[in-house]
Design an enzyme around this catalytic site. Structure first.
Site, PDB file in Angstrom:
ATOM      1  N   ASP A   1      -2.777  -9.758   1.428  1.00 44.07           N
ATOM      2  CA  ASP A   1      -1.858  -8.781   2.009  1.00 44.07           C
ATOM      3  C   ASP A   1      -0.467  -8.904   1.367  1.00 44.07           C
ATOM      4  O   ASP A   1       0.028 -10.022   1.167  1.00 44.07           O
ATOM      5  CB  ASP A   1      -1.779  -9.096   3.514  1.00 44.07           C
ATOM      6  CG  ASP A   1      -1.116  -8.016   4.320  1.00 44.07           C
ATOM      7  OD1 ASP A   1      -1.643  -6.900   4.341  1.00 44.07           O
ATOM      8  OD2 ASP A   1      -0.069  -8.293   4.937  1.00 44.07           O
TER       9      ASP A   1
ATOM     10  N   GLU B   1      -3.079  -6.809  -2.574  1.00 49.37           N
ATOM     11  CA  GLU B   1      -2.439  -5.557  -2.167  1.00 49.37           C
ATOM     12  C   GLU B   1      -1.059  -5.535  -2.812  1.00 49.37           C
ATOM     13  O   GLU B   1      -0.103  -6.090  -2.283  1.00 49.37           O
ATOM     14  CB  GLU B   1      -2.309  -5.475  -0.639  1.00 49.37           C
ATOM     15  CG  GLU B   1      -1.778  -4.115  -0.207  1.00 49.37           C
ATOM     16  CD  GLU B   1      -1.065  -4.096   1.146  1.00 49.37           C
ATOM     17  OE1 GLU B   1      -1.041  -3.039   1.774  1.00 49.37           O
ATOM     18  OE2 GLU B   1      -0.535  -5.144   1.568  1.00 49.37           O
TER      19      GLU B   1
HETATM   20  C1  GLC Z   1      -0.342  -4.519   4.743  1.00 53.48           C
HETATM   21  C2  GLC Z   1      -1.482  -4.100   5.642  1.00 53.48           C
HETATM   22  C3  GLC Z   1      -0.907  -3.359   6.813  1.00 53.48           C
HETATM   23  C4  GLC Z   1       0.037  -4.267   7.557  1.00 53.48           C
HETATM   24  C5  GLC Z   1       1.104  -4.824   6.620  1.00 53.48           C
HETATM   25  C6  GLC Z   1       1.832  -5.961   7.244  1.00 53.48           C
HETATM   26  O1  GLC Z   1       0.311  -3.443   4.179  1.00 53.48           O
HETATM   27  O2  GLC Z   1      -2.416  -3.352   4.920  1.00 53.48           O
HETATM   28  O3  GLC Z   1      -1.921  -2.904   7.669  1.00 53.48           O
HETATM   29  O4  GLC Z   1       0.641  -3.578   8.605  1.00 53.48           O
HETATM   30  O5  GLC Z   1       0.540  -5.330   5.442  1.00 53.48           O
HETATM   31  O6  GLC Z   1       1.007  -7.094   7.301  1.00 53.48           O
END
Ligand code: GLC
Length: 513
Positions: free
Chosen positions: A202, A258
């Site tokens: 993440d 991500e």
């Molecule tokens: C990422 C996740 C999202 C979350 C954010 C904070 O973007 O995909 O769902 O709210 O991180 O952890």
């Protein structure tokens, strides 16, 4: 022998199809209206029949659920809402028995404010864990948090401010502190030792902050913390350490990050020289309009930006953070079918979001039922498994409303209808598994009329051609010579010679005669 590409076995994740499960929304077996691990285990056959290589679970760790699991209060356990560690071990074994790999969602940028580390950290200025998080006498800048508000929250007891890129309940860890690095590595080892196949990481571009935490250019004042602060150079050594850790385990464990930077060229460095992330999400195309020219551009940019050897692309159209692509592209199922062909035939690893194989649209969530701080409820609606009142859940009304038309659009019904979008996804996955060109080959765009995207995939003698009509009006192309329809979005003419005619909102995968 020289270290050639051919001498290196292809890792499983290259060319794989990964299926994202949002655990709250997959299937509930204990009647609380929230999905659970047992619900996933019972439906593993759906995933085997679909033909995916791996599943990625959004977080199921203990959490106060301020951000529905992305606020973790214990990285090495399961929230009782979803089950127990034993339930997870059973699920892992059952998935592996079916040849399905399992990826977890690791949230290293921040913890929950209830994580024992933060509870200690905020207890006093001289607590040994104080510098596990980012504390300042004054906010160092004007950064704004995702979901709104300042990225700094004042702690009255210790009279300092802490940084949170997201909710105040999600304080950012300080990755400059080696104790944080070591403790977080331990959490990875816990799951790797248990046998999980890797992690989706993440907000990975946020791990390192610019040490000066500047406001950035004047025009950036007050922008979201993640846009101003993230993507600092200091993130790369941290990624090399994570890569070494993952690669120290046998069996091709995989890290997919991500990297929420909407510029593909800035995503590419996250692969390092094959020594950082194995894969990195490229989200720019997910925000592209459904438009042939826009998509051709995205395909070309990916082709130019990613190193052909070290940076294997990732394609994704939907996830738990954005409206489903069928909804974004205007709601037509035919168009969602064309999008499925696109996603599953581009050069890269494809990520599906649970329910897209059913052609789900976002649920319409009335205001009083909105629960997410970011308003992302529509795409998180529960998956309907059958036509009954409970749709295969333990309750008639789950934590969020059902997506549209669940009596007809559910797994059981679509599974018995050969013409359904579910069967299209299955055929595409079969076609992909059967073709090195589709899974691993090169990609070259070929000439096509306006409104059509066409490309050829090639691996040695294996070739496939993909032709997608992005418009509602029919298109006519030179059929070329010797192409047979392998997969058609409407199932028409599969096995026949390609005529060169494409109805509006249709697409085909072609193979040589
Ligand atoms: C990422 C996740 C999202 C979350 C954010 C904070 O973007 O995909 O769902 O709210 O991180 O952890």
């Amino acid at each position: 022998m020289p270290h050639t590409l051919a001498a290196v076995a292809t890792p499983w994740w290259k060319g794989a199809v990964v299926y994202q499960i949002y655990p709250r929304s997959f299937c509930d077996t204990d009647g609380d209206g929230v999905g659970d691990l047992e619900g996933v285990r019972r439906h593993l056959d759906h995933l085997s029949r679909l033909g995916v290589d791996a599943v990625w679970f959004s977080p199921f760790f203990p959490s106060p659920m301020a951000d529905f699991g992305y606020d973790v209060s214990d990285y090495c356990d399961i929230d009782p809402l979803f089950g127990t560690l034993d339930d997870f071990r059973r699920l892992l074994d059952d998935a592996h028995e079916r040849g399905i790999r399992v990826l977890l969602d690791w949230v290293p940028n921040h913890t929950s404010d209830r994580h024992p580390w933060f509870v200690e950290s905020r207890s006093s200025r001289d607590n040994p864990k104080r510098d596990w998080y980012v504390w300042r006498d004054e906010p160092s800048n004007h950064w704004q948090a995702s979901f709104g508000g300042d990225a700094w929250t004042y702690d009255a007891r210790t009279e300092q401010w802490y940084l949170h890129s997201f909710l105040p309940e999600q304080p950012d860890l300080d990755w400059r502190n080696p104790d944080v690095v070591a403790a977080m590595h331990e959490t990875l080892r816990f799951w790797l030792d248990m046998g999980v196949d890797g992690f989706r990481i993440d907000v990975v571009h946020g791990l390192a902050k610019d040490p000066d935490m500047p406001d950035g250019a004047e025009e950036h004042r007050g922008l979201l913390a993640d846009f101003v602060t993230m993507d600092a150079d200091e993130v790369h050594p941290l990624l090399r350490d994570l890569r070494r850790l993952a690669d120290s385990y046998p069996g091709d464990r995989m890290l997919v990050g991500e990297v929420y930077i909407l510029d593909t060229r800035r995503v590419a460095p996250y692969y390092g020289n094959g020594d950082e992330l194995h894969l990195a999400f490229n989200f720019r195309p997910l925000h592209a309009r459904w438009d042939a020219r826009a998509w051709r551009r995205q395909i070309e940019i990916a082709g130019e930006a990613f190193d052909p050897i070290d940076a294997w692309p990732v394609w994704v159209l939907s996830n738990h953070d954005v409206p489903r692509h069928r909804t974004r592209y205007g709601g037509s199922e035919s168009r969602a079918r064309v999008a499925a062909v696109l996603l599953l035939t581009l050069r890269g690893t494809a990520f599906l979001y649970a329910g897209e194989e059913l052609g789900l649209e976002d649920a319409k969530v009335p205001k009083r039922r909105v629960v997410d701080p970011g308003g992302r409820d529509g795409c998180r609606a529960p998956i309907p498994w059958d036509a009954s009142g409970t749709h295969g859940w333990g309750v008639t009304d789950a934590w969020l409303p059902w997506p549209p038309d669940p009596r007809h659009r559910n797994v059981e019904r679509l599974a018995v209808d050969e013409h359904s979008i579910l069967h299209l996804y299955r055929r595409l996955l079969v076609a992909r598994a059967a073709s090195d060109a589709l899974r691993l080959g090169s990609l070259k765009c070929v000439d096509a009329p306006d409104g059509v995207v066409a490309y050829e995939r090639r691996s040695g003698a294996d070739r496939r051609r993909v032709v997608l009509n992005f418009e509602t009006s029919p298109a006519k192309l030179d059929p070329g010579r010797g192409w047979v329809v392998d997969v058609a979005t409407d199932g028409e003419g599969e096995g026949d010679a390609f005529s060169g005619l494409l109805a509006g909102d249709t697409g085909v995968v072609l193979r040589p005669v």
